[in-house]
Design a protein around this motif. Structure first.
Motif, PDB file in Angstrom:
ATOM      1  N   ASN A 137       0.823  -1.213   0.000  1.00  0.00           N
ATOM      2  CA  ASN A 137       0.000   0.000   0.000  1.00  0.00           C
ATOM      3  C   ASN A 137       0.856   1.262   0.000  1.00  0.00           C
ATOM      4  N   LYS A 141       3.288   4.191  -1.420  1.00  0.00           N
ATOM      5  CA  LYS A 141       3.222   4.905  -2.702  1.00  0.00           C
ATOM      6  C   LYS A 141       4.390   4.583  -3.628  1.00  0.00           C
ATOM      7  N   SER A 164       2.326   1.582  -5.167  1.00  0.00           N
ATOM      8  CA  SER A 164       0.891   1.757  -5.450  1.00  0.00           C
ATOM      9  C   SER A 164       0.618   2.991  -6.307  1.00  0.00           C
ATOM     10  N   LYS A 197      -2.027  -0.480 -10.159  1.00  0.00           N
ATOM     11  CA  LYS A 197      -3.324  -0.622  -9.498  1.00  0.00           C
ATOM     12  C   LYS A 197      -3.392  -1.956  -8.757  1.00  0.00           C
ATOM     13  N   PRO A 198      -4.272  -2.031  -7.710  1.00  0.00           N
ATOM     14  CA  PRO A 198      -4.436  -3.298  -6.989  1.00  0.00           C
ATOM     15  C   PRO A 198      -4.747  -4.434  -7.953  1.00  0.00           C
ATOM     16  N   LEU A 244      -0.591  -5.022  -9.322  1.00  0.00           N
ATOM     17  CA  LEU A 244       0.587  -4.880  -8.455  1.00  0.00           C
ATOM     18  C   LEU A 244       0.968  -6.220  -7.854  1.00  0.00           C
ATOM     19  N   GLU A 259      -3.532  -3.587  -0.940  1.00  0.00           N
ATOM     20  CA  GLU A 259      -4.603  -2.606  -0.673  1.00  0.00           C
ATOM     21  C   GLU A 259      -5.987  -3.241  -0.844  1.00  0.00           C
TER      22      GLU A 259
END
Length: 850
Positions: free
Chosen positions: A162, A164, A167, A171-172, A175, A191
């Motif tokens: 989660n 940065k 992320s 995108k979830p 990733l 996330e």
């Protein structure tokens, strides 16, 4: 490194007690960028060898004790200038530098069986030049470098997904798929877990992820679970959890780490440790300290320090006002607090904090204490005039306590800078003090080869004492080898449970006065040749000629062998027709009626002469034999005054008390302490008809202006322990020699056949006949080497030379009724003493069996 291994061991034990099987530590990043906003003080330092060795010991401490270690942040986050929680840092180092520095700790830890690695959210172009691709998601770095080239076979774990650093760019779902494809086994903190699972399944189904890699990761995870014993895991109990987490061994390791870290960077003119605190005026100025900060209270343990506090945003007028105040002091302990690790925010150093040391140093000697990041030193302006600089590293209770101990010599500084801090302070800078501490050191049983658990019984004994009404409260202090291993307060001042006992409270120590006042003075004049122990006391007090006292020998009197009666209730002779004589007493201070006995009772100034006459004319035993007597100590006081030409109290202060500068120790405590700091004694319904609070309980001492050769002193446990340690040190304390060892040896040994008289000179000794109840516990009786004294109020101070042990017990067992003998009858003080001897004997047996 041994201490770091112990730290790892204790952390592992804590983890297991909480059901934690892996600890995401150690941080093995070499912090080669002082501006690093995220690693910084989380690293062991800038030197790759230090980081490697300390990380290895941390790892082994955990893994040897059943908890998986996880080295992070691969391949090396130490040179970052961006926080990966908020963006993707880029490490622009050539491959050869990365290999020789960043990867160096990993190579060494892999050889020692490292269980897992956490991969960092950092971009490393020399390893993978793909734009905005973190190492976590790079097959080049995870699969090719970590697994293949470096042949790491342990678990590979992502940093939190989660953050940065990854992320922001993925995108979830996508990733997590990228993390698995790059070679990670465990995905930390996705996330969106459902989305991640969905896309991973799709990737396996479509062939983007080889199912065998998933199976391989699962096997590795199962192997790790087997390592920590999860194949036979039982549910945990929370019973005794607090005790497990706060055990003596853990406290010992914590204290050792803090104590050894404190770094003295400068010590001009060897100002610290400060030995003679009575000869200098000292102030403490804290800047930006939190409310409840303990630093100033720790400093005040050693001497009278004027304490000032200043905000980090103080205006110039306020700063100038403080500087003007500080000019009058010989030393100013200036401490900077709440320093952050964030270089971009100047480590929370304001311009006022940056300039205060320079400004004060132009006016007086400054002892600068920095409780925070060592890199913050570079932000402080012109430290050239600062005499002493101490790096405390962290603004918490323990480093503040350790720093105060270093300043006053309770602790010898051992720390070295782990980094190049700037401002002329470099890696490995630090002044090592190999001398023994000069004052009692705050410590724990484990440092002297015992365990805190061996002393738990003291708590139950004290709870029993309080519950049965033996005493409303107490202070207990135990020191071994100059280290305070037990220092605890119990209960309240009174049975109404309003004022809890605190370490700063002072108790009436009653007859313990005999050894820390009269004995000290007698030993001093003995070694100066001013008295002969085998002379008759009439030589020093000619007024005793032609009395029944003239043949008394000094030695006999000091050993309670002179045939004197035990005591005289002097106040009784001042009663006329059932009331205190109006000719001798007034209800308020008035002219010659100036000897305070209570708030509303004052005795005529010359009445001590009547007391002396009563002693001179008192009866004697027909045949001298052992009989404990206060009268001999009252006579001793008079001898001391006669041969020194000084009032007893003045002599004590000039030769001992002023130089020792003990803060919680005094005759007539009302003159020094506020009432709530003084523990009350008896509710006197016979003589003073009031609660005796702040005035000496002993009526004779009270009628002699509060200063008797037999009673009168008030103390807390720490101050009294300093005297007992002085005796064990052969007459030396805090670098000053007060008495010769020979005189202490003479006074603390038995003077007569122990079958008839166990006493030394003033000092009490163990009872040789173990069938009798004596002043000490059975183990002390059997050794016969110890000495000390008890006090009627419930006080007790004892020293054991064999173990270099001090035991102090202070209570007000006579509150509210002096006839309460439960503390004595239940042997509370000696039961606790036996606990101490049991632990010491167990230590001795353990050493013998090794």
């Amino acid at each position: 490194s041994k201490d770091v291994y112990s730290m790892g061991k204790e952390i592992a034990n804590h983890c297991k007690a909480l059901g934690i099987h892996i600890n995401f530590a150690p941080v093995v990043d070499v912090n080669n960028n002082p501006l690093n906003p995220v690693i910084n003080s989380r690293s062991f330092g800038e030197n790759r060898e230090d980081v490697t060795e300390l990380s290895k010991q941390y790892m082994l401490g955990m893994q040897d004790n059943g908890v998986l270690a996880c080295a992070k942040h691969f391949p090396g986050h130490g040179n970052a200038d961006t926080d990966s929680h908020y963006d993707l840092p880029v490490i622009n180092q050539p491959l050869e530098v990365l290999d020789s520095i960043e990867l160096y700790p990993y190579k060494n830890l892999f050889k020692k069986g490292l269980a897992s690695v956490m991969v960092a959210h950092i971009s490393v172009p020399a390893m993978d030049s793909t734009k905005n691709l973190a190492a976590t998601l790079s097959p080049n770095i995870v699969n090719d470098l970590l697994k293949d080239s470096m042949q790491f076979e342990g678990l590979i774990i992502t940093d939190a997904l989660n953050m940065k650093g990854v992320s922001k760019f993925f995108k979830p779902g996508k990733l997590e798929v990228a993390a698995i494809k790059s070679g990670n086994d465990v995905l930390l903190f996705p996330e969106n877990v459902p989305e991640a699972i969905k896309q991973i399944k799709n990737a396996v189904a479509s062939g983007k992820i080889d199912s065998s890699s998933i199976e391989h990761s699962v096997k590795k995870i199962l192997k790790a679970k087997y390592f920590v014993g999860l194949q036979k895991f039982d549910s945990l109990s929370t019973d005794g959890l607090y005790e497990k987490l706060n055990n003596g061994s853990a406290k010992h390791v914590r204290n050792q780490l803090y104590n050894k870290s404190i770094t003295v960077l400068r010590n001009n003119k060897n100002i610290i440790p400060i030995k003679r605190t009575d000869t200098v005026r000292i102030a403490s100025l804290t800047m930006n300290a939190s409310k409840g900060d303990n630093f100033q209270s720790e400093l005040k343990r050693y001497t009278n320090i004027d304490a000032y506090r200043l905000s980090k945003h103080a205006d110039q007028e306020s700063i100038n006002r403080y500087i003007d105040k500080l000019k009058k002091y010989d030393h100013v302990v200036l401490s900077l607090h709440n320093i952050s690790t964030n270089a971009s925010k100047n480590f929370n150093i304001t311009s006022q904090m940056a300039s205060i040391a320079e400004a004060v140093s132009y006016e007086t000697s400054v002892i600068l204490c920095v409780f925070g990041n060592p890199y913050s030193l570079e932000k402080l302006k012109n430290l050239n005039n600062v005499d002493v600089i101490i790096m405390g590293y962290e603004d918490t209770y323990y480093p503040r306590t350790s720093t105060a101990q270093v300043i006053f010599g309770s602790l010898s500084a051992k720390g070295l800078l782990p980094v190049n801090a700037g401002a002329g302070f470099n890696y490995k800078d630090g002044i090592i003090n190999n001398s023994k501490p000069i004052r009692l050191q705050q410590s724990e049983p484990e440092e002297t080869g015992m365990s805190l658990e061996q002393f738990y019984k003291i708590d139950s004994i004290m709870q029993f004492a309080i519950d049965t009404g033996a005493t409303p409260g107490a202070q207990i202090l135990i020191a071994v080898d100059g280290k305070i291993i037990f220092d605890k307060n119990y209960g309240y001042h009174t049975y109404d449970s309003i004022l809890p006992v605190q370490s700063s409270n002072v108790y009436d120590i009653a007859s313990v006065t005999k050894i820390v006042a009269t004995a000290m003075a007698m030993m001093k004049i003995y070694e100066e040749g001013k008295i002969n122990l085998d002379e008759s006391i009439v030589r020093y007090l000619p007024e005793l000629k032609n009395t029944n006292k003239e043949k008394i020998k000094v030695r006999d009197m000091l050993a309670h062998q002179a045939g004197l009666i035990s005591w005289i209730p002097f106040w009784v002779s001042t009663v006329e027709k059932g009331s205190l004589s109006d000719l001798l007493y007034k209800k308020e201070i008035q002219g010659s009626y100036c000897i305070r006995l209570s708030d509303d009772l004052y005795l005529k100034y010359d009445y001590p002469d009547e007391i002396w006459d009563e002693i001179v004319n008192s009866e004697m035993m027909e045949e001298p034999e052992y009989k404990y007597s206060d009268l001999g100590l009252i006579i001793s006081k008079r001898i001391i005054e006669r041969v020194t030409g000084m009032p007893f109290e003045d002599y004590l202060y000039e030769n001992f008390y002023t130089m020792l500068d003990l803060q919680r120790f005094s005759f007539r405590p009302r003159e020094k302490f506020i009432e709530k700091e003084i523990v009350p004694t008896e509710l006197d319904t016979s003589f003073r008809n009031c609660l005796v609070w702040g005035d000496v309980h002993d009526p004779a001492a009270a009628m002699m202006e509060g200063v008797g050769g037999h009673a009168g002193l008030f103390s807390n446990s720490y101050s009294l322990a300093c005297f007992m340690q002085l005796f064990l040190n052969g007459g030396e304390y805090a670098g000053t020699k007060y008495l010769e060892k020979n005189s202490i040896d003479v006074f603390t040994k038995r003077q007569f056949d122990p079958e008839t008289n166990r006493r030394g000179l003033i000092f009490d000794k163990p009872e040789p006949d173990t069938s009798k109840v004596g002043p000490a516990c059975l183990s002390a009786d059997l050794l016969a080497t110890s000495y000390g004294h008890s006090g009627f109020t419930g006080a007790y101070a004892w020293a054991e030379p064999k173990y270099n042990m001090v035991y102090v017990f202070l209570s007000n067992r006579i509150h509210p009724d002096a006839n309460n003998r439960l503390l004595v009858d239940l042997n509370i003080r000696t039961e606790i003493q036996q606990v101490i001897y049991d632990a010491l004997e167990a230590r001795e047996n353990n050493l013998a069996s090794q």
